[in-house]
Design a protein around this motif. Structure first.
Motif, PDB file in Angstrom:
ATOM      1  N   GLY A 161       0.823  -1.201   0.000  1.00  0.00           N
ATOM      2  CA  GLY A 161       0.000   0.000   0.000  1.00  0.00           C
ATOM      3  C   GLY A 161       0.853   1.246   0.000  1.00  0.00           C
ATOM      4  O   GLY A 161       2.028   1.212  -0.364  1.00  0.00           O
ATOM      5  N   LEU A 162       0.240   2.319   0.421  1.00  0.00           N
ATOM      6  CA  LEU A 162       0.901   3.622   0.456  1.00  0.00           C
ATOM      7  C   LEU A 162       1.286   3.964   1.886  1.00  0.00           C
ATOM      8  O   LEU A 162       0.472   3.812   2.805  1.00  0.00           O
ATOM      9  CB  LEU A 162      -0.037   4.686  -0.099  1.00  0.00           C
ATOM     10  CG  LEU A 162       0.460   6.132  -0.094  1.00  0.00           C
ATOM     11  CD1 LEU A 162       1.677   6.276  -1.008  1.00  0.00           C
ATOM     12  CD2 LEU A 162      -0.659   7.065  -0.525  1.00  0.00           C
ATOM     13  N   ALA A 163       2.521   4.399   2.074  1.00  0.00           N
ATOM     14  CA  ALA A 163       2.994   4.805   3.384  1.00  0.00           C
ATOM     15  C   ALA A 163       3.814   6.079   3.247  1.00  0.00           C
ATOM     16  O   ALA A 163       4.386   6.342   2.189  1.00  0.00           O
ATOM     17  CB  ALA A 163       3.831   3.705   4.029  1.00  0.00           C
ATOM     18  N   GLN A 164       3.852   6.848   4.296  1.00  0.00           N
ATOM     19  CA  GLN A 164       4.718   8.025   4.314  1.00  0.00           C
ATOM     20  C   GLN A 164       6.119   7.623   4.743  1.00  0.00           C
ATOM     21  O   GLN A 164       6.314   6.608   5.421  1.00  0.00           O
ATOM     22  CB  GLN A 164       4.161   9.068   5.272  1.00  0.00           C
ATOM     23  CG  GLN A 164       2.877   9.710   4.800  1.00  0.00           C
ATOM     24  CD  GLN A 164       2.447  10.877   5.671  1.00  0.00           C
ATOM     25  OE1 GLN A 164       2.810  10.945   6.836  1.00  0.00           O
ATOM     26  NE2 GLN A 164       1.680  11.788   5.104  1.00  0.00           N
ATOM     27  N   THR A 171       4.383   1.744  -1.990  1.00  0.00           N
ATOM     28  CA  THR A 171       4.722   3.096  -2.404  1.00  0.00           C
ATOM     29  C   THR A 171       4.963   3.949  -1.165  1.00  0.00           C
ATOM     30  O   THR A 171       4.102   4.014  -0.284  1.00  0.00           O
ATOM     31  CB  THR A 171       3.597   3.723  -3.245  1.00  0.00           C
ATOM     32  OG1 THR A 171       3.340   2.890  -4.388  1.00  0.00           O
ATOM     33  CG2 THR A 171       4.000   5.117  -3.721  1.00  0.00           C
ATOM     34  N   VAL A 172       6.136   4.562  -1.110  1.00  0.00           N
ATOM     35  CA  VAL A 172       6.497   5.395   0.035  1.00  0.00           C
ATOM     36  C   VAL A 172       6.643   6.833  -0.435  1.00  0.00           C
ATOM     37  O   VAL A 172       7.459   7.132  -1.309  1.00  0.00           O
ATOM     38  CB  VAL A 172       7.803   4.906   0.678  1.00  0.00           C
ATOM     39  CG1 VAL A 172       8.119   5.742   1.921  1.00  0.00           C
ATOM     40  CG2 VAL A 172       7.715   3.429   1.033  1.00  0.00           C
ATOM     41  N   SER A 173       5.841   7.693   0.146  1.00  0.00           N
ATOM     42  CA  SER A 173       5.882   9.108  -0.232  1.00  0.00           C
ATOM     43  C   SER A 173       6.797   9.891   0.711  1.00  0.00           C
ATOM     44  O   SER A 173       6.898   9.594   1.888  1.00  0.00           O
ATOM     45  CB  SER A 173       4.482   9.701  -0.189  1.00  0.00           C
ATOM     46  OG  SER A 173       3.952   9.628   1.108  1.00  0.00           O
ATOM     47  N   SER A 174       7.419  10.911   0.155  1.00  0.00           N
ATOM     48  CA  SER A 174       8.360  11.716   0.961  1.00  0.00           C
ATOM     49  C   SER A 174       7.644  12.846   1.675  1.00  0.00           C
ATOM     50  O   SER A 174       6.486  13.123   1.437  1.00  0.00           O
ATOM     51  CB  SER A 174       9.454  12.278   0.067  1.00  0.00           C
ATOM     52  OG  SER A 174       8.882  13.053  -0.972  1.00  0.00           O
TER      53      SER A 174
END
Length: 120
Positions: free
Chosen positions: A9-12, A117-120
């Motif tokens: 999934g999506l993580a910060q 997906t890792v967002s900055s």
């Protein structure tokens, strides 16, 4: 025999995710289980492996952040990912060497991949 991966999934950045991969079918024994990942435009990379006896190996780039484990009773391997970085963004694939009930040799199986997906 099938491997089903989940948990992506999506993580910060700095966050955590836990991947799971369950093997199903007529399984007699599972030897090594592991995780690979493939980022866009890059080659598939081995991330971590765990033997049937519980010995582990983790690539240096994630060694202090990722932990591989398994529940042999559930034929499941996990990848606990902490302190995530944008460069961890990739499709993560699980793999396992499986001896099926009807077989006399171990065969390498792959899961379908799960996007991290890792967002900055």
């Amino acid at each position: 025999v099938q491997l089903q991966a989940s948990g992506g999934g999506l993580a910060q950045a700095g966050g955590s995710l836990r991947l799971s991969c369950a093997a199903s079918g007529s399984i007699f024994s599972i030897r090594v289980m592991g995780w690979f990942r493939q980022a866009p435009g890059k080659q598939r990379e081995l991330v971590a492996v765990i033997s049937g006896g519980g010995s582990t190996w983790t690539v240096d780039s994630v060694k202090e952040r990722f932990t591989i484990s398994r529940d042999s009773a559930k034929n499941t391997v996990y990848l606990e990912m902490n302190s995530l970085k944008p460069e961890d963004t990739a499709v993560y694939y699980c793999t396992a060497d499986v001896l099926a009930v009807s077989s006399d040799r171990y065969v390498n199986y792959w899961g379908q991949g799960t996007q991290v997906t890792v967002s900055s």
